[in-house]
Design a protein around this motif. Structure first.
Motif, PDB file in Angstrom:
ATOM      1  N   CYS A  33       0.822  -1.208   0.000  1.00  0.00           N
ATOM      2  CA  CYS A  33       0.000   0.000   0.000  1.00  0.00           C
ATOM      3  C   CYS A  33       0.857   1.260   0.000  1.00  0.00           C
ATOM      4  O   CYS A  33       1.738   1.421   0.843  1.00  0.00           O
ATOM      5  CB  CYS A  33      -0.929  -0.003   1.209  1.00  0.00           C
ATOM      6  SG  CYS A  33      -2.057   1.400   1.237  1.00  0.00           S
ATOM      7  N   SER A  34       0.564   2.158  -0.927  1.00  0.00           N
ATOM      8  CA  SER A  34       1.320   3.411  -1.009  1.00  0.00           C
ATOM      9  C   SER A  34       0.652   4.542  -0.238  1.00  0.00           C
ATOM     10  O   SER A  34       1.212   5.635  -0.141  1.00  0.00           O
ATOM     11  CB  SER A  34       1.505   3.826  -2.472  1.00  0.00           C
ATOM     12  OG  SER A  34       0.253   4.045  -3.086  1.00  0.00           O
ATOM     13  N   SER A  35      -0.525   4.309   0.321  1.00  0.00           N
ATOM     14  CA  SER A  35      -1.237   5.391   1.019  1.00  0.00           C
ATOM     15  C   SER A  35      -0.434   6.025   2.152  1.00  0.00           C
ATOM     16  O   SER A  35      -0.387   7.256   2.244  1.00  0.00           O
ATOM     17  CB  SER A  35      -2.591   4.894   1.544  1.00  0.00           C
ATOM     18  OG  SER A  35      -3.468   4.661   0.467  1.00  0.00           O
TER      19      SER A  35
ATOM     20  N   ASP B 286     -13.611   4.538   0.572  1.00  0.00           N
ATOM     21  CA  ASP B 286     -12.788   4.964   1.689  1.00  0.00           C
ATOM     22  C   ASP B 286     -12.237   3.705   2.351  1.00  0.00           C
ATOM     23  O   ASP B 286     -12.989   2.950   2.968  1.00  0.00           O
ATOM     24  CB  ASP B 286     -13.640   5.774   2.669  1.00  0.00           C
ATOM     25  CG  ASP B 286     -12.905   6.210   3.914  1.00  0.00           C
ATOM     26  OD1 ASP B 286     -11.727   5.830   4.101  1.00  0.00           O
ATOM     27  OD2 ASP B 286     -13.505   6.931   4.725  1.00  0.00           O
ATOM     28  N   ASP B 287     -10.932   3.483   2.218  1.00  0.00           N
ATOM     29  CA  ASP B 287     -10.300   2.301   2.815  1.00  0.00           C
ATOM     30  C   ASP B 287     -10.554   2.201   4.316  1.00  0.00           C
ATOM     31  O   ASP B 287     -10.487   1.126   4.890  1.00  0.00           O
ATOM     32  CB  ASP B 287      -8.781   2.344   2.615  1.00  0.00           C
ATOM     33  CG  ASP B 287      -8.362   2.267   1.167  1.00  0.00           C
ATOM     34  OD1 ASP B 287      -9.199   1.920   0.322  1.00  0.00           O
ATOM     35  OD2 ASP B 287      -7.195   2.564   0.886  1.00  0.00           O
ATOM     36  N   ASN B 288     -10.813   3.335   4.944  1.00  0.00           N
ATOM     37  CA  ASN B 288     -10.930   3.387   6.405  1.00  0.00           C
ATOM     38  C   ASN B 288     -12.352   3.675   6.884  1.00  0.00           C
ATOM     39  O   ASN B 288     -12.545   4.062   8.028  1.00  0.00           O
ATOM     40  CB  ASN B 288      -9.971   4.438   6.959  1.00  0.00           C
ATOM     41  CG  ASN B 288      -8.538   4.086   6.658  1.00  0.00           C
ATOM     42  OD1 ASN B 288      -8.080   3.001   7.007  1.00  0.00           O
ATOM     43  ND2 ASN B 288      -7.829   4.968   5.983  1.00  0.00           N
TER      44      ASN B 288
ATOM     45  N   THR C 287       6.058   2.009  -1.413  1.00  0.00           N
ATOM     46  CA  THR C 287       5.589   0.815  -0.713  1.00  0.00           C
ATOM     47  C   THR C 287       6.787   0.024  -0.199  1.00  0.00           C
ATOM     48  O   THR C 287       7.888   0.103  -0.755  1.00  0.00           O
ATOM     49  CB  THR C 287       4.748  -0.100  -1.626  1.00  0.00           C
ATOM     50  OG1 THR C 287       5.568  -0.582  -2.698  1.00  0.00           O
ATOM     51  CG2 THR C 287       3.538   0.631  -2.186  1.00  0.00           C
TER      52      THR C 287
ATOM     53  N   LYS D 180       0.416   8.493   7.815  1.00  0.00           N
ATOM     54  CA  LYS D 180      -0.282   7.450   8.574  1.00  0.00           C
ATOM     55  C   LYS D 180      -1.479   7.996   9.360  1.00  0.00           C
ATOM     56  O   LYS D 180      -2.294   7.238   9.854  1.00  0.00           O
ATOM     57  CB  LYS D 180       0.679   6.750   9.535  1.00  0.00           C
ATOM     58  CG  LYS D 180       1.822   6.047   8.843  1.00  0.00           C
ATOM     59  CD  LYS D 180       1.755   4.597   8.673  1.00  0.00           C
ATOM     60  CE  LYS D 180       1.486   3.725   9.817  1.00  0.00           C
ATOM     61  NZ  LYS D 180       1.288   2.346   9.408  1.00  0.00           N
TER      62      LYS D 180
ATOM     63  N   PHE E 185       2.047   8.267   0.641  1.00  0.00           N
ATOM     64  CA  PHE E 185       1.415   9.353  -0.105  1.00  0.00           C
ATOM     65  C   PHE E 185       0.696  10.342   0.813  1.00  0.00           C
ATOM     66  O   PHE E 185       0.848  11.549   0.691  1.00  0.00           O
ATOM     67  CB  PHE E 185       0.430   8.751  -1.112  1.00  0.00           C
ATOM     68  CG  PHE E 185      -0.089   9.720  -2.119  1.00  0.00           C
ATOM     69  CD1 PHE E 185       0.712  10.161  -3.160  1.00  0.00           C
ATOM     70  CD2 PHE E 185      -1.388  10.185  -2.039  1.00  0.00           C
ATOM     71  CE1 PHE E 185       0.227  11.051  -4.107  1.00  0.00           C
ATOM     72  CE2 PHE E 185      -1.879  11.081  -2.976  1.00  0.00           C
ATOM     73  CZ  PHE E 185      -1.076  11.515  -4.009  1.00  0.00           C
ATOM     74  N   TRP E 186      -0.095   9.799   1.758  1.00  0.00           N
ATOM     75  CA  TRP E 186      -0.937  10.628   2.622  1.00  0.00           C
ATOM     76  C   TRP E 186      -0.410  10.774   4.039  1.00  0.00           C
ATOM     77  O   TRP E 186      -0.882  11.628   4.787  1.00  0.00           O
ATOM     78  CB  TRP E 186      -2.340  10.018   2.732  1.00  0.00           C
ATOM     79  CG  TRP E 186      -3.065   9.897   1.446  1.00  0.00           C
ATOM     80  CD1 TRP E 186      -3.263   8.750   0.731  1.00  0.00           C
ATOM     81  CD2 TRP E 186      -3.690  10.933   0.696  1.00  0.00           C
ATOM     82  NE1 TRP E 186      -3.969   9.019  -0.412  1.00  0.00           N
ATOM     83  CE2 TRP E 186      -4.250  10.355  -0.459  1.00  0.00           C
ATOM     84  CE3 TRP E 186      -3.825  12.307   0.889  1.00  0.00           C
ATOM     85  CZ2 TRP E 186      -4.940  11.091  -1.409  1.00  0.00           C
ATOM     86  CZ3 TRP E 186      -4.520  13.038  -0.064  1.00  0.00           C
ATOM     87  CH2 TRP E 186      -5.061  12.437  -1.191  1.00  0.00           C
TER      88      TRP E 186
END
Length: 193
Positions: A7-9, A45-47, A176, A15, A12-13
């Motif tokens: 996961c690149s989130s 939304d992954d979360n 990642t 934690k 990118f964003w």
């Protein structure tokens, strides 16, 4: 907030997770319904299911809003429970997509997924019991993945019976852990970009 190696989130964003309020989400849904006649929503939304109390609040205000819509969402198998799934179904949830990735414990560990096959089976059984359409997101092509790992994934699918499955190749995105590891081992370089 998780550490999945594919996961690149986080890179990118970051934690830290910030959440829109349930009222804000409902306001956007109402606008889309009234302005454009949209009656089906996909919450990407992954979360979304990370904070149970927020999901329950969202379900309460949606159910009481008089806005009769249907919707779907993404979730991890370890962030839902029976109370949450029932509340979501009562206010229009008809489809949930779980990030399962593999039926092999070894591959789940390689992905640093922090879930177990047993938890996948438990959540899938609960979702089916409640009559919610269920998809699994799976990945194939992890370094060191074997035919036996793939057989374990097929066995998991046969046991859990998702309504559909989306299989994607493992993608080595910049930022990642798997990309950094492959780069360090000389298997890829930044020249691919």
């Amino acid at each position: 907030p998780n550490s999945c190696t594919y996961c690149s989130s986080p890179s990118f964003w970051g934690k830290k997770v910030s959440f829109r309020s349930p009222a804000n989400i409902l306001k956007e849904m109402r606008y889309s319904f009234e302005k454009h006649g949209i009656i089906y929503f996909s919450i990407r939304d992954d979360n979304f299911t990370l904070k149970k109390e927020r999901v329950l609040e969202f379900c309460d205000i949606l159910r009481l809003s008089g806005l009769y819509i249907m919707w779907n969402c993404q979730a991890r198998v370890d962030t839902v429970d029976e109370e949450m799934l029932i509340a979501m179904k009562k206010c229009g949830l008809e489809h949930i997509q779980y990030g399962v990735e593999s039926g092999s414990e070894r591959i789940l560990q390689e992905y640093d997924k922090s879930i177990t096959i047993e938890k996948i089976k438990e959540t899938a059984a609960l979702t089916r019991k409640l009559g919610i359409y269920m998809s699994f997101y799976l990945m194939a092509g992890m370094f060191n993945e074997t035919a036996d790992d793939i057989k374990k994934t097929i066995k998991l699918i046969k046991k859990t019976l998702p309504h559909d499955v989306i299989v994607s190749p493992v993608a080595y995105y910049p930022g990642t852990a798997i990309y950094s590891k492959a780069k360090k081992e000389g298997k890829v370089s930044d020249s691919i970009w």
